[in-house]
Design a protein around this motif. Structure first.
Motif, PDB file in Angstrom:
ATOM      1  N   HIS A 183      65.173   1.506  10.531  1.00 24.80           N
ATOM      2  CA  HIS A 183      64.635   1.809  11.860  1.00 24.80           C
ATOM      3  C   HIS A 183      63.131   2.076  11.850  1.00 24.80           C
ATOM      4  O   HIS A 183      62.623   2.811  12.698  1.00 24.80           O
TER       5      HIS A 183
ATOM      6  N   GLU B  90      61.224   1.333  15.154  1.00 31.46           N
ATOM      7  CA  GLU B  90      61.626   2.237  16.228  1.00 31.46           C
ATOM      8  C   GLU B  90      61.026   3.628  16.012  1.00 31.46           C
ATOM      9  O   GLU B  90      60.576   4.285  16.972  1.00 31.46           O
ATOM     10  N   ILE B  91      61.019   4.071  14.773  1.00 33.80           N
ATOM     11  CA  ILE B  91      60.453   5.382  14.447  1.00 33.80           C
ATOM     12  C   ILE B  91      58.951   5.393  14.726  1.00 33.80           C
ATOM     13  O   ILE B  91      58.415   6.349  15.301  1.00 33.80           O
TER      14      ILE B  91
ATOM     15  N   ASN C  48      57.361   3.537  16.880  1.00 39.18           N
ATOM     16  CA  ASN C  48      57.131   3.480  18.320  1.00 39.18           C
ATOM     17  C   ASN C  48      57.446   4.802  19.014  1.00 39.18           C
ATOM     18  O   ASN C  48      56.924   5.067  20.103  1.00 39.18           O
ATOM     19  N   LEU C  49      58.275   5.634  18.407  1.00 38.17           N
ATOM     20  CA  LEU C  49      58.524   6.965  18.938  1.00 38.17           C
ATOM     21  C   LEU C  49      57.433   7.947  18.532  1.00 38.17           C
ATOM     22  O   LEU C  49      56.945   8.740  19.346  1.00 38.17           O
ATOM     23  N   MET C  50      57.050   7.892  17.267  1.00 35.49           N
ATOM     24  CA  MET C  50      56.176   8.922  16.715  1.00 35.49           C
ATOM     25  C   MET C  50      54.693   8.706  17.036  1.00 35.49           C
ATOM     26  O   MET C  50      53.965   9.680  17.235  1.00 35.49           O
TER      27      MET C  50
ATOM     28  N   ALA D 113      53.740  10.071  20.492  1.00 34.82           N
ATOM     29  CA  ALA D 113      53.991  11.513  20.505  1.00 34.82           C
ATOM     30  C   ALA D 113      52.896  12.260  19.747  1.00 34.82           C
ATOM     31  O   ALA D 113      52.386  13.292  20.217  1.00 34.82           O
TER      32      ALA D 113
ATOM     33  N   VAL E 205      61.098  14.863  19.395  1.00 32.64           N
ATOM     34  CA  VAL E 205      60.899  13.497  18.913  1.00 32.64           C
ATOM     35  C   VAL E 205      61.640  13.309  17.596  1.00 32.64           C
ATOM     36  O   VAL E 205      62.276  12.272  17.353  1.00 32.64           O
TER      37      VAL E 205
ATOM     38  N   GLN F  17      65.208  12.721  18.264  1.00 32.85           N
ATOM     39  CA  GLN F  17      65.442  11.346  18.715  1.00 32.85           C
ATOM     40  C   GLN F  17      65.436  10.382  17.526  1.00 32.85           C
ATOM     41  O   GLN F  17      66.244   9.446  17.464  1.00 32.85           O
ATOM     42  N   ILE F  18      64.531  10.613  16.608  1.00 28.73           N
ATOM     43  CA  ILE F  18      64.462   9.756  15.419  1.00 28.73           C
ATOM     44  C   ILE F  18      65.736   9.888  14.592  1.00 28.73           C
ATOM     45  O   ILE F  18      66.335   8.891  14.174  1.00 28.73           O
TER      46      ILE F  18
END
Length: 467
Positions: A430, A433-434, A436-438, A441, A458, A461-462
């Motif tokens: 992932h 995806e990680i 794009n989340l972190m 943030a 966050v 979510q990860i």
């Protein structure tokens, strides 16, 4: 490694979306053997190598050295020609993943630790072990630990090491001298998340506003900074912070690690106090005017800003050595990363490898080229060019000597390896995806739009991605 050589400091293309696309289209040619073996468990017959190999890389600085490798390879294998294409970091990954879908990706490409896990899961890479065993290739000839980084969770090997890198502290010698700081003092700096230690004191003193007042002097105007004591490389660093903050979080006490294990961890630790207090201190450098904001550096390269005389010091990777030392009008020095609360300094340890696309129509020549890229013959050429540290120790020594001949002491990088103060680039599923989340943030935290405690949610979510 120029600019975006290895770090994920650029926008990551939508690999998660691509994964769905590849599933729908049968993996972009993953059923193609390309002749000569290469499917699961089969060795590729490199003795039948002939024709052209398309090879991609992203670092323009490395292109001349690898062209020399390609020329030498062709001399030794007249029936095989290597065509090299170089693309900038963002374009590189976009073109590559689109090529997987379209069925026209390169036979061989330079791979990154943050990418290969997803590529392997999508059946885009050739398992090299059967071919390496057949050809008698020694996978233990590289710097300790590098070869094993390229094995997936099911034990298959999808890349052969080409180089490694660590992080150091580059500085403008004139600014350091003008500030009355001895260069020898930079080799013994220490930091902590409470007051920044001697490291922050130096950063503050090297910072200067447009009126000539230093960051540690009365009247300093942080809204009108002429020279920042410490640069910020491109953005917040996302989940890895390789050149931004990883050297600090890697030297906390108790020791902080990004994941529960590495490689292939399944739980991230961005909620832990060691991480969040370190990021809080890191943000304070921006708040005090000692380091630029995220907004100020977005879209710019750190080496360009350093070259313009706007940074006194920058933390960056060994791949940026030539870019930062060859800056016109600036005499550059190199020091190790600061010692942390753990009592040791720290550096992320990363490395690249070359992988074969499963859809290659010329796997015999592709495999032969990958074996050559990972051999002393090619890595010695790369070492003599003094652009990166090759993965084979004897070739690493050649790089050290070549830089020394240019008047550059690179031991602040290599000592991290010999002193065992490195930690591995975090490798997990992932990855995109990680990121794009972190990234947004952490950008928000450093920009003051969110509190550091927001990273706990966050992190949740990860970790849900692994459920």
């Amino acid at each position: 490694m120029a600019g975006m050589r290895k770090k994920l400091g650029a926008v990551v293309i939508g690999l998660a979306t691509m994964s769905l696309t590849l599933t729908a289209c049968g993996g972009g040619g993953s059923d193609s053997s390309g002749g000569g073996g290469g499917s699961d468990g089969d060795a590729i017959d490199t003795s039948t190598a002939t024709g052209e190999v398309n090879y991609w890389l992203w670092d323009s600085n490395q292109l001349p050295a690898y062209q020399k490798c390609a020329d030498a390879f062709h001399t030794a294998n007249p029936n095989v020609t290597v065509k090299i294409s170089q693309f900038a970091w963002d374009d590189y990954w976009n073109k590559l993943t689109n090529g997987f879908v379209a069925g026209d990706a390169p036979d061989v490409f330079t791979d990154h630790l943050s990418k290969f896990g997803e590529f392997a899961n999508q059946d885009q890479l050739v398992d090299l072990d059967p071919t390496l065993a057949k050809d008698g290739i020694n996978v233990n000839q590289y710097q300790p630990g590098l070869a094993d980084l390229w094995k997936s969770q099911d034990g298959k090997r999808y890349g052969l090491p080409k180089d490694f890198d660590t992080i150091g502290l580059f500085y403008n010698k004139k600014y350091v001298d003008d500030a009355g700081i001895k260069e020898s003092d930079l080799a013994n700096l220490a930091w902590n998340p409470q007051d920044g230690g001697t490291y922050e004191k130096v950063i503050a003193h090297l910072t200067m506003d447009t009126s000539g007042r230093r960051g540690d002097e009365p009247g300093f105007d942080k809204s009108k900074v002429k020279v920042y004591g410490l640069g910020l490389d491109g953005n917040s660093g996302g989940p890895n912070g390789q050149t931004q903050w990883s050297m600090y979080t890697g030297s906390t006490s108790p020791a902080w690690t990004a994941t529960d294990k590495n490689p292939w961890g399944t739980h991230y630790n961005f909620d832990q106090p060691q991480f969040q207090t370190t990021i809080t201190w890191f943000k304070s450098l921006i708040d005090k005017g000692y380091m630029p904001s995220v907004a100020a550096v977005t879209g710019q390269t750190e080496s360009t800003i350093f070259g313009a005389g706007k940074y006194a010091m920058v933390t960056n990777g060994s791949w940026s050595t030539n870019a930062l030392f060859d800056t016109k009008g600036i005499e550059t020095g190199l020091a190790p990363t600061p010692i942390g609360p753990s009592g040791k300094r720290s550096s992320m340890y990363n490395g690249l490898a070359d992988s074969i696309w499963i859809g290659s129509k010329n796997k015999p020549a592709a495999a032969k080229w990958v074996e050559y890229l990972a051999s002393p013959d090619c890595q010695n050429i790369v070492g003599d060019a003094a652009i990166v540290f090759p993965a084979i120790p004897s070739a690493t020594d050649k790089a050290i000597a070549a830089w020394k001949a240019k008047g550059i002491d690179v031991t602040p990088f290599t000592n991290q390896v010999t002193d065992k103060t490195t930690f591995l680039f975090p490798i997990t599923d992932h990855a995109s995806e990680i990121y794009n989340l972190m990234l947004p943030a952490l950008d928000n935290v450093l920009s003051g739009k969110a509190d550091v405690s927001s990273l706990t949610e966050v992190n949740n979510q990860i970790n849900q991605l692994f459920q």
